[in-house]
Design an enzyme around this catalytic site. Structure first.
Site, PDB file in Angstrom:
ATOM      1  N   HIS A  37       3.734 111.048 109.271  1.00 13.76           N
ATOM      2  CA  HIS A  37       3.001 111.848 110.262  1.00 13.76           C
ATOM      3  C   HIS A  37       1.875 112.632 109.593  1.00 13.76           C
ATOM      4  O   HIS A  37       0.773 112.734 110.134  1.00 13.76           O
ATOM      5  CB  HIS A  37       3.943 112.846 110.945  1.00 13.76           C
ATOM      6  CG  HIS A  37       5.057 112.221 111.721  1.00 13.76           C
ATOM      7  ND1 HIS A  37       6.364 112.258 111.303  1.00 13.76           N
ATOM      8  CD2 HIS A  37       5.058 111.536 112.894  1.00 13.76           C
ATOM      9  CE1 HIS A  37       7.128 111.649 112.180  1.00 13.76           C
ATOM     10  NE2 HIS A  37       6.360 111.179 113.152  1.00 13.76           N
ATOM     11  N   GLN A  61      11.857 107.840 127.055  1.00 14.13           N
ATOM     12  CA  GLN A  61      11.889 106.627 126.222  1.00 14.13           C
ATOM     13  C   GLN A  61      13.223 106.404 125.527  1.00 14.13           C
ATOM     14  O   GLN A  61      13.332 105.529 124.671  1.00 14.13           O
ATOM     15  CB  GLN A  61      10.709 106.606 125.241  1.00 14.13           C
ATOM     16  CG  GLN A  61      10.718 107.656 124.161  1.00 14.13           C
ATOM     17  CD  GLN A  61       9.393 107.697 123.406  1.00 14.13           C
ATOM     18  OE1 GLN A  61       8.395 108.227 123.893  1.00 14.13           O
ATOM     19  NE2 GLN A  61       9.350 107.136 122.212  1.00 14.13           N
ATOM     20  N   GLY A 147       0.860 105.208 113.910  1.00  9.53           N
ATOM     21  CA  GLY A 147       1.243 104.468 112.710  1.00  9.53           C
ATOM     22  C   GLY A 147       1.519 103.002 113.024  1.00  9.53           C
ATOM     23  O   GLY A 147       2.002 102.665 114.113  1.00  9.53           O
TER      24      GLY A 147
HETATM   25  O1  PAF Z   1       6.041 107.077 118.011  1.00 11.80           O
HETATM   26  C1  PAF Z   1       6.483 108.118 118.538  1.00 11.80           C
HETATM   27  O2  PAF Z   1       6.849 109.095 117.863  1.00 11.80           O
HETATM   28  C2  PAF Z   1       6.587 108.208 120.050  1.00 11.80           C
HETATM   29  O3  PAF Z   1       6.890 106.973 120.609  1.00 11.80           O
HETATM   30  C3  PAF Z   1       5.340 108.810 120.714  1.00 11.80           C
HETATM   31  C4  PAF Z   1       4.124 107.930 120.517  1.00 11.80           C
HETATM   32  C5  PAF Z   1       5.062 110.202 120.146  1.00 11.80           C
HETATM   33  C6  PAF Z   1       5.569 108.961 122.224  1.00 11.80           C
HETATM   34  O4  PAF Z   1       6.667 109.774 122.493  1.00 11.80           O
END
Ligand code: PAF
Length: 286
Positions: A37, A61, A147
């Site tokens: 990150h 998600q 990423g």
């Molecule tokens: O890759 C992630 O951390 C997540 O899928 C994101 C893009 C922040 C969406 O919640």
């Protein structure tokens, strides 16, 4: 660095920055940040005047049997990492701020979301695309950094941006790895010391297949078997859920390697499911 918790306050800061002619970079995250990150935030800070990082563990998600309530969190440490990496605004909304009402409007990107991760996690990509489209409405015109570790996610976000004309330039950034080659992920924290060491086999297998491909092996089935055999040498690593060899742009499976392809795999190592991938470019003689 300013920390906000509401969308309205974040819009205010970004509107003021735009009024001064400043460019905006957006780095969406689910927190528990690591060097991967940090590399996205640094890239954004190098290319934009303002970098908005968002930290939000998006319930949409996660499936009912996934790790939403136990997903690792450490806001204080995350904020330090954001500041050190060059973020200027960090939005940390709660669920009520992001989803004040039960959600009736979702975004789904068909076809690209149905294979690989999508086949194993049926609503995952619609939940991801929905929150990313909200974050894009929060960020407004910007560059957004993702990423390549989640390669399918990146392809879906690119397609969503193109299909729905978001004023966003998506920037894909290289995978950042641990010293042993394991792709960095917040979920690596679930691994024991032994599993962490064993998981290095994923990158070894991918690199070995890429070398084989570059030395002339173009049969995708042979390359997939090669990867599966290498992974099978590590008893702590399960047989892969899938090893896919796809066109790097369309994500369609290829039988014979040509042009830009991506080898993508997912497998369980103890508690977490780990993803990794590698790009291979086969130049064709004309
Ligand atoms: O890759 C992630 O951390 C997540 O899928 C994101 C893009 C922040 C969406 O919640």
């Amino acid at each position: 660095m300013k920390v906000t918790t509401t969308i309205a306050e974040t819009w205010g800061l970004l509107d003021a920055a735009r009024a001064e002619g400043k460019s905006i970079g957006l780095v969406p995250t689910m927190g528990f940040l690591h060097a991967g990150h940090a590399s996205l935030i640094k890239e954004s800070a190098a290319e934009n005047d303002v970098t908005l990082t968002t930290i939000f563990v998006n319930p949409l998600q996660f499936a009912a049997d996934e790790d939403l309530s136990e997903y690792p969190r450490d806001l204080e440490r995350d904020l330090r990492l954001c500041e050190d990496a060059g973020a200027t605004v960090v939005l940390t909304p709660n669920v009520e701020e992001m989803y004040p009402y039960p959600i009736l409007t979702t975004v789904s990107v068909s076809e690209l979301s149905e294979t690989m991760e999508g086949a194993h996690r049926p609503n995952h990509f619609a939940g991801m695309a929905t929150v990313v489209s909200k974050l894009f409405h929060i960020g407004g015109r910007c560059r957004a950094y993702f990423g390549e570790k989640d390669y399918q996610q990146l392809a879906i976000v690119r397609r969503m941006v193109s299909d729905l004309s978001f004023p966003v330039q998506v920037v894909g950034c290289p995978i950042i790895r641990e010293e042993n080659g394991l792709a960095m992920s917040s979920r690596n924290t679930y691994l024991s010391i032994e599993q962490y060491a064993a998981a290095a086999v994923l990158n070894r297998a991918l690199r070995s297949a890429a070398e084989l491909a570059l030395s002339g092996e173009s049969d995708a089935q042979i390359l997939r078997s090669h990867i599966t055999e290498i992974i099978a040498t590590e008893p702590l690593v399960s047989a892969p859920d899938y090893v896919a060899i796809v066109d790097a742009h369309s994500l369609k499976p290829v039988d014979r390697l040509a042009g830009d392809v991506r080898i993508i795999l997912a497998t369980q190592v103890g508690r977490p499911r780990l993803l990794d991938n590698i790009g291979v470019s086969i130049s064709t003689l004309v």
